[in-house]
Design a protein around this motif. Sequence first.
Motif, PDB file in Angstrom:
ATOM      1  N   LEU A 162       0.710  -1.017   0.097  1.00  0.00           N
ATOM      2  CA  LEU A 162       0.093   0.080   0.018  1.00  0.00           C
ATOM      3  C   LEU A 162       0.824   1.370  -0.026  1.00  0.00           C
ATOM      4  O   LEU A 162       0.951   1.897   1.019  1.00  0.00           O
ATOM      5  CB  LEU A 162      -0.992   0.105   1.182  1.00  0.00           C
ATOM      6  N   ARG A 189      -2.990   3.470  -1.610  1.00  0.00           N
ATOM      7  CA  ARG A 189      -3.777   3.978  -0.582  1.00  0.00           C
ATOM      8  C   ARG A 189      -4.899   4.990  -1.081  1.00  0.00           C
ATOM      9  O   ARG A 189      -5.865   4.960  -0.242  1.00  0.00           O
ATOM     10  CB  ARG A 189      -2.798   4.718   0.618  1.00  0.00           C
ATOM     11  N   GLN A 235      -8.524   4.051  -0.192  1.00  0.00           N
ATOM     12  CA  GLN A 235      -9.202   5.262   0.667  1.00  0.00           C
ATOM     13  C   GLN A 235     -10.436   5.908  -0.022  1.00  0.00           C
ATOM     14  O   GLN A 235     -11.754   5.991   0.399  1.00  0.00           O
ATOM     15  CB  GLN A 235      -8.410   6.442   0.977  1.00  0.00           C
ATOM     16  N   VAL A 260      -5.728   4.087   6.114  1.00  0.00           N
ATOM     17  CA  VAL A 260      -5.827   2.770   5.302  1.00  0.00           C
ATOM     18  C   VAL A 260      -4.330   2.105   5.620  1.00  0.00           C
ATOM     19  O   VAL A 260      -3.127   2.345   5.499  1.00  0.00           O
ATOM     20  CB  VAL A 260      -5.672   3.050   4.015  1.00  0.00           C
TER      21      VAL A 260
END
Length: 562
Positions: free
Chosen positions: A237, A242, A246, A483
């Motif tokens: 990630l 991310r 998200q 995240v």
Amino acid sequence: MTQITPRDIPAIAFHNLTDEGYPPAMAKIFAARGIENKVQLDATFAHLVSFEYLKNAKTMAVMLADAIAARKKLLVIADYDCDGATACAVAVRGLRAFGASIDFIVPNRFEYGYGLTPEIVQLAHESKPDILLTVDNGIASVDGVAAANRLGMQVFVTDHHLPGDMLPDAACIVNPNQPGCEFPSKHLAGVGVIFYVLLALRAELRNRGQLTEAQGRALPELLDLVALGTVADVVRLDQNNRILVQQGLLRIRAGRACKGISALLQVSKKSPEKIVSLDLGFTVGPRLNAAGRLDDMSLGINGLLTDDEGVAMGIATQLDTLNRERRSIETDMQEGALAVLDTVNPQDNFSLTLFDESWHQGVIGILASRLKDKFHRPVIAFAQANSGELKGSGRSIAGLHLRDALDLVSKRSPTLIKKFGGHAMAAGLSIDAADFDAFVAAFEQVASELLTPNDLLQRIETDGPLDSSGLTLEAARLLDEQVWGQGFPAPQFDDDFEVLNQRVVGEKHLKLQLATDEGQSIDAILFGHNEPLPEFIHAVYSLSINEYKGAQTLQLIVRHWE
């Protein structure tokens, strides 16, 4: 032996983050994960890497736009895991929104194996498509692409797996890991790659004046699928991933998930508005994966494609049942494997390779992962396949790139591995059953050369202790908003506690009341353990929010204790 190791906290990054207004506890956590400033934590689309950097994305977009204009028939060749299923759903939903004539097939892992094989090409040819579009596979399908070419079908490959020495002779290949690709985020999942191709296609259609306003809005609505596939495939990630995750989570929390994901959340008893990234990996993903492990991933893909709430719930219920069956099979296999290991000391080896004729092909990957976690060394588990072959699934540890290790075995013994592919931490392969012992020896030899005894030490990285200012419900909520996942691990801490009270709940868990050195009393739970703890412990823990009768309180989840 388990070694608890605090993460390094770069001083400059820590001070930059505190100067930008982050509380010291959060600044330490982010600095330890390579974050140097708040821009790197910005999850808006403004910081998403452009498709312009993804090699051949614009070329494939032009070819797809031409195919749509010519009303050519496209057929998606999917993969049978969660990443492949979500990638297939993104491809079908996205291309249909842009006016394409498109359908899909997914190989049954027990009949056809993985990827665009010549056998799958023959099956695909029966529906007479003009173009085969692979998602989450294809980069190693040299023979399959050649077969498609002979039958007059073009092949567009979208994949993220590492390429071999030879690329397939496809009409177009989009893969951030192919030679010459300058895309900075090499960790896109398969679903991320096809999403990027659709971003490029949208731009191409807009340039041609062929994009309606509704079509322009279609792609963001696919981000719930992108988030699910990205987290479930355990890719790193980085900031780009991310952002994708998200943005997908925001849509799910807002009640805008597709019917299939909504139904999977409902059967999992998860509230969409409270879902976090880890729920995708540990709750939704396994239920979708169960179709590919035990049955046919077409079931899961159809669940992601339907807009009928009743159909979606029916499929989600079937997937939930399959997942329960998968867990039962996995438990039996793990007990059998551990019984075998009672007579073998894996500590004497740098690797662990096992086979049992009763094991299920669809669950050996999970078994390998569990054994890897328990013994902290690379594990490959094999199951019986057709025609005297064994199918293997491997999981690795830091220090040994599993696909490269298999490549080295293959180069030293060219006839030993029939085919293989994968990543640094996970890979699949097939061998002849008669070659099992030879493979065990060859893989152990390579592992012993690439790993040191120090690599085999079980380490738990933590973010150190938390004082009373960090042991709060607000801190838990703040952490939940981020995240977390592979390469950006969820925070866990370690500290000394006095055990004030303990009782068994649910027959196999300990409900605890702990006290810090500062005298703060706090609730905690230790899952999967029902034996009494001593009066004083050193614990590795994470923060969680416990809900009971509408009230929220802070609860520690104890991950390890000594």
